[in-house]
Scaffold this motif. Structure first.
Motif, PDB file in Angstrom:
ATOM      1  N   THR A  29       0.854  -1.204   0.000  1.00 12.23           N
ATOM      2  CA  THR A  29       0.000   0.000   0.000  1.00 12.23           C
ATOM      3  C   THR A  29       0.883   1.244   0.000  1.00 12.23           C
ATOM      4  O   THR A  29       0.561   2.233  -0.664  1.00 12.23           O
ATOM      5  CB  THR A  29      -0.956   0.045   1.210  1.00 12.23           C
ATOM      6  N   LYS A  34      -3.035  -1.115  -4.775  1.00 16.61           N
ATOM      7  CA  LYS A  34      -4.353  -1.165  -4.123  1.00 16.61           C
ATOM      8  C   LYS A  34      -4.595  -2.549  -3.530  1.00 16.61           C
ATOM      9  O   LYS A  34      -4.673  -3.551  -4.253  1.00 16.61           O
ATOM     10  CB  LYS A  34      -5.448  -0.842  -5.135  1.00 16.61           C
ATOM     11  N   LEU A  67      -5.379   0.241   3.641  1.00 18.87           N
ATOM     12  CA  LEU A  67      -6.181  -0.562   2.714  1.00 18.87           C
ATOM     13  C   LEU A  67      -7.094   0.307   1.859  1.00 18.87           C
ATOM     14  O   LEU A  67      -7.606   1.328   2.318  1.00 18.87           O
ATOM     15  CB  LEU A  67      -7.056  -1.549   3.494  1.00 18.87           C
ATOM     16  N   THR A  68      -7.317  -0.144   0.636  1.00 24.40           N
ATOM     17  CA  THR A  68      -8.282   0.512  -0.245  1.00 24.40           C
ATOM     18  C   THR A  68      -9.698   0.040   0.089  1.00 24.40           C
ATOM     19  O   THR A  68     -10.656   0.798  -0.016  1.00 24.40           O
ATOM     20  CB  THR A  68      -7.958   0.181  -1.721  1.00 24.40           C
TER      21      THR A  68
END
Ligand SMILES: [Zn+2]
Length: 232
Positions: A29, A34, A67-68
């Protein structure tokens, strides 16, 4: 597709992915990759904490890791089954996020839910590429499926040097206060393998793995398919 992820990791419980590969997540990340985590259950059978505390802890860990996406399928803890009605939601997650790489728990572990999660994700990755399976969602072929380790170590076919992000991994693990806080500091907590120095054990394991390639900390993985590489 706006939801698209590069890496999607499945775990049976919130904290599985952090234990096995929190450093690898942070490393990627921070490089702009992603990454998403999908937990199959809310870990409602855990001896300590409850669904709400686990959700808040998972949100904090997700922020720390950058995190996405973090999703939870709400499947029953200790009731995971490699059956269509539980595998299809995993197929939908794979098709929604169309990741290049999927990670699942290693297929052997002392916790039966981790073993079951591993099997379910393998089935889902297979089904996700079949265009006639659930044709209402576009088929997705995952390039590579890797397995990470939660409680027990297996073959280290791949290792990721996570030395530079190790503090971030530890912080993500510590976000799960209900799981890793030693009983005695919180009156209602009971002793479990997780709150008897578990984070120190994870750290020791990552040190031993790192030692194999002369780095301070590493996380290891395995795969059933050959890992395709260019030597030069
Ligand atoms: Zn777990």
């Amino acid at each position: 597709m706006t939801d698209r992820l590069d890496i999607l990791i499945f775990g049976a419980h919130p904290d599985d992915a952090e234990i096995g590969m929190g450093g690898t997540v942070a490393k990627h990340t921070q490089a702009g990759i992603k990454v998403g985590i999908c937990d199959l259950t809310h870990a409602e059978m855990s001896s300590n904490g409850n669904v709400d505390t686990r959700r808040i802890e998972a949100e904090e860990a997700s922020r720390i890791l950058g995190l996405t996406a973090r999703t939870n399928l709400g499947l029953p803890d200790r009731g995971l089954r490699a059956e269509k009605e539980q595998i299809d939601p995993i197929v939908r997650e794979i098709r929604r996020f169309a990741p290049r790489i999927v990670f699942a728990p290693y297929w052997e572990d002392r916790h039966p839910d981790h073993v079951m999660c591993s099997r379910m994700v393998q089935e889902a990755v297979f089904n996700a590429k079949l265009r006639r399976y659930m044709p209402e969602f576009e088929a997705v072929t995952v390039e590579q499926l890797y397995f990470y380790y939660i409680n027990d170590l297996g073959p280290s076919d791949l290792a990721v040097d996570v030395t530079a992000v190790y503090e971030t991994k530890l912080n993500a693990l510590k976000a799960y206060r209900s799981q890793f806080t030693s009983p005695g500091t919180v009156a209602e907590y009971v002793r479990t393998p997780l709150n008897q120095g578990y984070i120190e054990q994870v750290e020791a394991r990552d040190r031993v793995t790192g030692q194999k390639r002369l780095v301070r900390y590493a996380e290891s993985f395995t795969t059933k398919q050959p890992h395709l590489i260019n030597l030069f």
